[in-house]
Motif scaffolding. Structure first.
Motif, PDB file in Angstrom:
ATOM      1  N   ALA A  22      22.125 -14.325 -12.781  1.00  0.00           N
ATOM      2  CA  ALA A  22      21.121 -13.697 -12.899  1.00  0.00           C
ATOM      3  C   ALA A  22      20.422 -15.102 -12.920  1.00  0.00           C
ATOM      4  N   ILE A  23      20.387 -15.272 -14.112  1.00  0.00           N
ATOM      5  CA  ILE A  23      18.567 -16.393 -14.940  1.00  0.00           C
ATOM      6  C   ILE A  23      18.783 -17.274 -13.284  1.00  0.00           C
ATOM      7  N   LEU A  24      20.295 -18.070 -12.910  1.00  0.00           N
ATOM      8  CA  LEU A  24      20.542 -18.763 -12.288  1.00  0.00           C
ATOM      9  C   LEU A  24      20.051 -18.764 -11.177  1.00  0.00           C
ATOM     10  N   LEU A  25      20.429 -17.696  -9.969  1.00  0.00           N
ATOM     11  CA  LEU A  25      20.003 -17.383  -8.987  1.00  0.00           C
ATOM     12  C   LEU A  25      18.622 -16.855  -8.642  1.00  0.00           C
ATOM     13  N   ASN A  41      17.019  -6.506 -18.861  1.00  0.00           N
ATOM     14  CA  ASN A  41      18.887  -7.748 -19.103  1.00  0.00           C
ATOM     15  C   ASN A  41      19.650  -8.522 -17.947  1.00  0.00           C
ATOM     16  N   PRO A  42      19.563  -9.772 -18.488  1.00  0.00           N
ATOM     17  CA  PRO A  42      19.818 -10.714 -16.986  1.00  0.00           C
ATOM     18  C   PRO A  42      21.137 -10.626 -15.965  1.00  0.00           C
ATOM     19  N   GLY A  43      21.611  -9.972 -15.754  1.00  0.00           N
ATOM     20  CA  GLY A  43      23.096  -8.737 -15.351  1.00  0.00           C
ATOM     21  C   GLY A  43      22.904  -8.821 -13.829  1.00  0.00           C
ATOM     22  N   PHE A 101      19.288 -21.130 -21.812  1.00  0.00           N
ATOM     23  CA  PHE A 101      17.869 -20.004 -21.996  1.00  0.00           C
ATOM     24  C   PHE A 101      17.093 -19.337 -23.269  1.00  0.00           C
ATOM     25  N   GLY A 102      17.043 -20.089 -24.377  1.00  0.00           N
ATOM     26  CA  GLY A 102      16.631 -19.975 -25.355  1.00  0.00           C
ATOM     27  C   GLY A 102      17.608 -18.315 -25.734  1.00  0.00           C
ATOM     28  N   PHE A 103      18.969 -18.803 -25.606  1.00  0.00           N
ATOM     29  CA  PHE A 103      19.797 -17.735 -26.521  1.00  0.00           C
ATOM     30  C   PHE A 103      19.305 -15.817 -26.099  1.00  0.00           C
TER      31      PHE A 103
END
Length: 198
Positions: A22-25, A41-43, A101-103
């Protein structure tokens, strides 16, 4: 040799798991950080809320595959079941606490499901059916994840009992990540992903 191989796989699985789809996209598309919007939530579920089904599908496939590959390769090279469990958990921990990504990562549902796919199509089918049925009956993605996590150790006990303990550990991790969702479900404040009344 097995101990060294397990250690290498476990560390590698953690860093593979940390590659959050999700973050990469969102970075590639120039979209806002999903950890700051929607459910934060990055999902795949949050990407579906914020964007569209195609984007959510890409995230889901990515997170499934990164869970599947380390476990499948470990299974293929005959690493013992208990050790494979740690490899699967390491992958999920990477997703939850990504050093890139900062944990601050996701809840590990898709990645956790991905780690279970190599255990067989019967296990996969039961998990997907449980998740879809819960979604259909309740409309809550979080409840579906929790119910599926509870069911997973029960299913595997009848299919491949040598993996019961690792799956139980993985399920416990996913349930712990959903504590805030459980509180919102109890208080009636959780948002549905599907609302059949509309």
């Amino acid at each position: 040799m097995i101990i060294l191989l397990t250690l290498i796989f476990t560390v590698s699985a953690y860093f593979i798991g940390a590659l959050n789809g999700a973050i990469l996209l969102c970075k590639v598309k120039g979209w806002p950080d999903p950890r700051l919007h929607g459910s934060k939530n990055p999902g795949a579920t949050n990407i579906l809320r914020l964007h569209h089904a195609q984007a959510a599908s890409l995230v889901l496939i990515f997170d499934l595959l990164k869970g599947t590959l380390p476990v499948y390769i470990a299974y293929f090279v005959n690493i013992p079941p208990f050790a494979i469990g740690f490899i699967g958990i390491a992958t999920c921990l990477g997703h939850i606490f990504p050093p890139y990504f900062g944990f601050k990562g996701g809840k590990g549902v898709a990645t956790g499901l991905g780690t279970l796919l190599p255990l067989g199509m019967d296990m996969t089918g039961l998990l997907i059916f449980t998740w879809l049925l819960t979604i259909a009956l309740s409309g809550y993605a979080s409840l579906a994840a929790i119910v599926t996590a509870i069911a997973a150790p029960i299913f595997i006990e009848f299919i491949k009992p040598e993996f019961t303990l690792p799956v139980l550990m993985l399920s416990s991790l996913i349930i712990l990540r959903h504590i805030s969702n459980i509180h919102r479900l109890i208080s009636g404040k959780e948002k549905k992903i599907v609302n059949w009344k509309q």
